[in-house]
Write a protein that holds these residues in place. Sequence first.
Motif, PDB file in Angstrom:
ATOM      1  N   ARG A 111      50.727  11.213  48.621  1.00  0.00           N
ATOM      2  CA  ARG A 111      51.128  11.793  49.683  1.00  0.00           C
ATOM      3  C   ARG A 111      52.629  11.912  49.665  1.00  0.00           C
ATOM      4  O   ARG A 111      52.954  13.292  50.082  1.00  0.00           O
ATOM      5  CB  ARG A 111      50.483  11.286  50.861  1.00  0.00           C
ATOM      6  CG  ARG A 111      49.034  11.286  51.033  1.00  0.00           C
ATOM      7  CD  ARG A 111      48.551  10.546  52.175  1.00  0.00           C
ATOM      8  NE  ARG A 111      47.079  10.380  52.417  1.00  0.00           N
ATOM      9  CZ  ARG A 111      46.385   9.812  53.344  1.00  0.00           C
ATOM     10  NH1 ARG A 111      47.119   8.977  54.005  1.00  0.00           N
ATOM     11  NH2 ARG A 111      45.102   9.919  53.544  1.00  0.00           N
ATOM     12  N   ILE A 112      53.287  10.995  49.307  1.00  0.00           N
ATOM     13  CA  ILE A 112      54.817  11.087  49.576  1.00  0.00           C
ATOM     14  C   ILE A 112      55.282  12.030  48.218  1.00  0.00           C
ATOM     15  O   ILE A 112      56.171  12.907  48.576  1.00  0.00           O
ATOM     16  CB  ILE A 112      55.429   9.927  49.352  1.00  0.00           C
ATOM     17  CG1 ILE A 112      55.156   8.915  50.642  1.00  0.00           C
ATOM     18  CG2 ILE A 112      57.076   9.883  49.043  1.00  0.00           C
ATOM     19  CD1 ILE A 112      55.547   9.511  51.874  1.00  0.00           C
ATOM     20  N   THR A 113      54.543  11.975  47.127  1.00  0.00           N
ATOM     21  CA  THR A 113      54.965  12.878  46.158  1.00  0.00           C
ATOM     22  C   THR A 113      54.769  14.315  46.338  1.00  0.00           C
ATOM     23  O   THR A 113      55.506  15.084  45.962  1.00  0.00           O
ATOM     24  CB  THR A 113      54.157  12.315  44.814  1.00  0.00           C
ATOM     25  OG1 THR A 113      54.492  10.905  44.511  1.00  0.00           O
ATOM     26  CG2 THR A 113      54.628  13.143  43.546  1.00  0.00           C
ATOM     27  N   ALA A 114      53.425  14.529  47.119  1.00  0.00           N
ATOM     28  CA  ALA A 114      53.153  16.045  47.445  1.00  0.00           C
ATOM     29  C   ALA A 114      54.220  16.463  48.526  1.00  0.00           C
ATOM     30  O   ALA A 114      54.742  17.711  48.440  1.00  0.00           O
ATOM     31  CB  ALA A 114      52.050  15.905  48.044  1.00  0.00           C
ATOM     32  N   CYS A 115      54.731  15.451  49.494  1.00  0.00           N
ATOM     33  CA  CYS A 115      55.862  16.000  50.046  1.00  0.00           C
ATOM     34  C   CYS A 115      57.298  16.470  49.506  1.00  0.00           C
ATOM     35  O   CYS A 115      57.757  17.479  49.872  1.00  0.00           O
ATOM     36  CB  CYS A 115      56.293  14.802  51.074  1.00  0.00           C
ATOM     37  SG  CYS A 115      54.824  14.475  52.388  1.00  0.00           S
ATOM     38  N   ILE A 116      57.477  15.596  48.520  1.00  0.00           N
ATOM     39  CA  ILE A 116      58.832  15.792  47.449  1.00  0.00           C
ATOM     40  C   ILE A 116      58.379  17.069  46.879  1.00  0.00           C
ATOM     41  O   ILE A 116      59.292  17.938  46.679  1.00  0.00           O
ATOM     42  CB  ILE A 116      58.979  14.476  46.675  1.00  0.00           C
ATOM     43  CG1 ILE A 116      59.161  13.356  47.647  1.00  0.00           C
ATOM     44  CG2 ILE A 116      60.121  14.940  45.960  1.00  0.00           C
ATOM     45  CD1 ILE A 116      59.651  12.084  46.795  1.00  0.00           C
ATOM     46  N   SER A 117      57.313  17.264  46.236  1.00  0.00           N
ATOM     47  CA  SER A 117      57.132  18.381  45.477  1.00  0.00           C
ATOM     48  C   SER A 117      57.078  19.651  46.080  1.00  0.00           C
ATOM     49  O   SER A 117      57.280  20.530  45.572  1.00  0.00           O
ATOM     50  CB  SER A 117      55.568  18.199  44.663  1.00  0.00           C
ATOM     51  OG  SER A 117      55.474  16.994  44.174  1.00  0.00           O
ATOM     52  N   ILE A 118      56.459  19.885  47.444  1.00  0.00           N
ATOM     53  CA  ILE A 118      56.485  21.038  48.103  1.00  0.00           C
ATOM     54  C   ILE A 118      57.860  21.330  48.397  1.00  0.00           C
ATOM     55  O   ILE A 118      58.269  22.657  48.575  1.00  0.00           O
ATOM     56  CB  ILE A 118      55.694  21.007  49.437  1.00  0.00           C
ATOM     57  CG1 ILE A 118      55.121  22.474  49.619  1.00  0.00           C
ATOM     58  CG2 ILE A 118      56.205  20.223  50.296  1.00  0.00           C
ATOM     59  CD1 ILE A 118      54.305  22.148  50.912  1.00  0.00           C
TER      60      ILE A 118
END
Length: 680
Positions: free
Chosen positions: A217-224
Amino acid sequence: MAITMDLEETASDSKLHKESFAKKELRPSSAVSFSKSEHGPETSSSIDQLKQYKSWVSNERWNELKKVADTAMRERKVFMIKGGGFPAVRRALIERGWIEKYESHKVRHPPPNVDPKKVSGKELSKVERMILYKFMEHHSVDFLWTSKRDKYDWLLSNKEVLISRFCRSIFTTKEGLTTSLTQMHWYTEPGVALTKFPRCYNIHNSDSLEEFIDDFRITACISILKWLSNTLQRHNEQDLVKSNGKVPFTCIEFAIARLNEYISFYTHKDIDDIDEQTQHIWEHEWDQFLTHHYLLVHENAKFLEDKNTSIGALELKATKVLAMMTKFWPQIDIDGVFNIWIVKPGNKCRGKGIQLMNNIKDIIGLINIPAQKTRYVVQKYIENPLIIYDTKFDIRQWFLITNCQPLTIWLYKDSYLRFSSQIFSLSNYHESVHLTNNAVQTKYKNNGDRDKALPDENMWDCHTFKAYLRQIGKYEMWDSKIYPGMKQCLIGAMLASQETMDKRQNSFELYGADFMLTDDFTPWLIEINSSPDLAPTTSVTARLCPQCLEDVIKVVLDKRCNPDADTGTFELAYKQVIPKAPAYLGLSLCINGKRIIKKPKERKHEHRSVTPIAPRIPSGDVIPDIDQPIPSEYSGPIITDFLTWLNPYDAIPMNRDGLLLGPKDSLTDTSRKTRKKRRI
């Protein structure tokens, strides 16, 4: 007179070898004898067989073979290769005067319908092989090269046998390496041990599964947020917005808020700001956000038009948050924008069962299959790999461990690159694009659109790679960053795994490590393999593999006898220094000091002028005289035997490279001999 035995393994021998493994023969009668004496009494059948074999060779040749066998047993130069193959090892040992003791299933009776006087060539070699086997039947081998880990546990009690495998190497499984490197922070030493390893989770464990979900989830936030920043550099703001867009701007605000909460947690501001309570995020909110992330990044969806929101303002907030996250998210550079994870079976090799996924529901669904026996690990995929001519590659690096206590690591200075057969793409998750294992790539034909400078065999040696680095103006990267980085990765990984290693002396093992390079030429350890593929599948491996095996013999045999011996292309990468135990000065319970006598309290009804009576001294207590001299400190003998028992490895002779100088009697046996002498 030295006699060279040139006995080649035939195709029929290999067939018999496979049949024996199919029958699962467990009795290791060919490697060691369980008889009471080293040369136990021969049975009548053995005597009859020897008589039969003697008729096949001349008396002169018979005596020569007998002399060869006796000399090899006396000088402890009898070796065995279990598992077939490894001609380079066999050749290197024979050149050093060693004699091979073949496995029992490779020693057969001569054909009965052939005239012994007309035997020559391979048939004669087989007869000589059988004769040597009978001469050495009751002699334990002194050097065992094996490709199996579970076939020689019975040999561990014989400490003098040199074995090419350790009993335990859990870091050679994906699951074991992941578990071991969780303790890497205790062994990190700048310039010596620093392992770059993409974060990985054993998701069969419930705690690790929760950690992976939080990470995803945190990686998804960084990715977007990365996607927003990168997209605005190539397109205008109007290109990202449509009146009928599918994604609201609130998904960007959601990602920024979650990362700010993450930063507050690690800076402990969430404790200081009592008034601000952390907002609880429900599961359906995360599911909605991940859906929006997938639509934007993977399907090129547009934002829903909102006149009250400025994309430029959101991009500034995103850039600020990402800059702060670099302090608390060390692997932010390899994350990319697609949030791709690679799912691997924990105990399989050669690329079997590996999949690339970007949907957390698919990943969890894979491990929740009913009657699922496979245990998976999930590792973050490196989305910014260094590619050569638009093609992905990895590096196979060999290293040799000759001792686990103290840890001694040898690194092979020649490595090779393995290329993919397809053009690299982050939108195509097929194994032929991303898995560069030779076992995987041999199943596919090379893409016709690949650059012609790439090899047809999909392999380069490190020298060709250095030439490529010189061509692009990065020649210094190999000696300054790539090779030292791989060395530090392996040293750190082995230090973190040392507690689980087999501490048996006279064992060594050759491993193959796989590395990926990021676009800044930083090496990242992916996995470590036991029994690396040493077959001459290409022109590169046909040259490197035999040389590597010959250099292994140089390290484990030549270096043991001669500290200045040549080690070929191996270099000593790490030699652990273990401090010795402090000297034990014997039993000394003497305490130097004076007894303190408290004055008795005066009673209220007594007059102060009355002299108080001293309390009665308990029996056994003696008040030392003040003038009595203080005894000197105890200076007894140092008990070296007890030190040897505490640290038995100090008693084993080693050279400066951590290699055993030769066989040594068991410590237990030595202590028994000492006790017998003392009793006499």
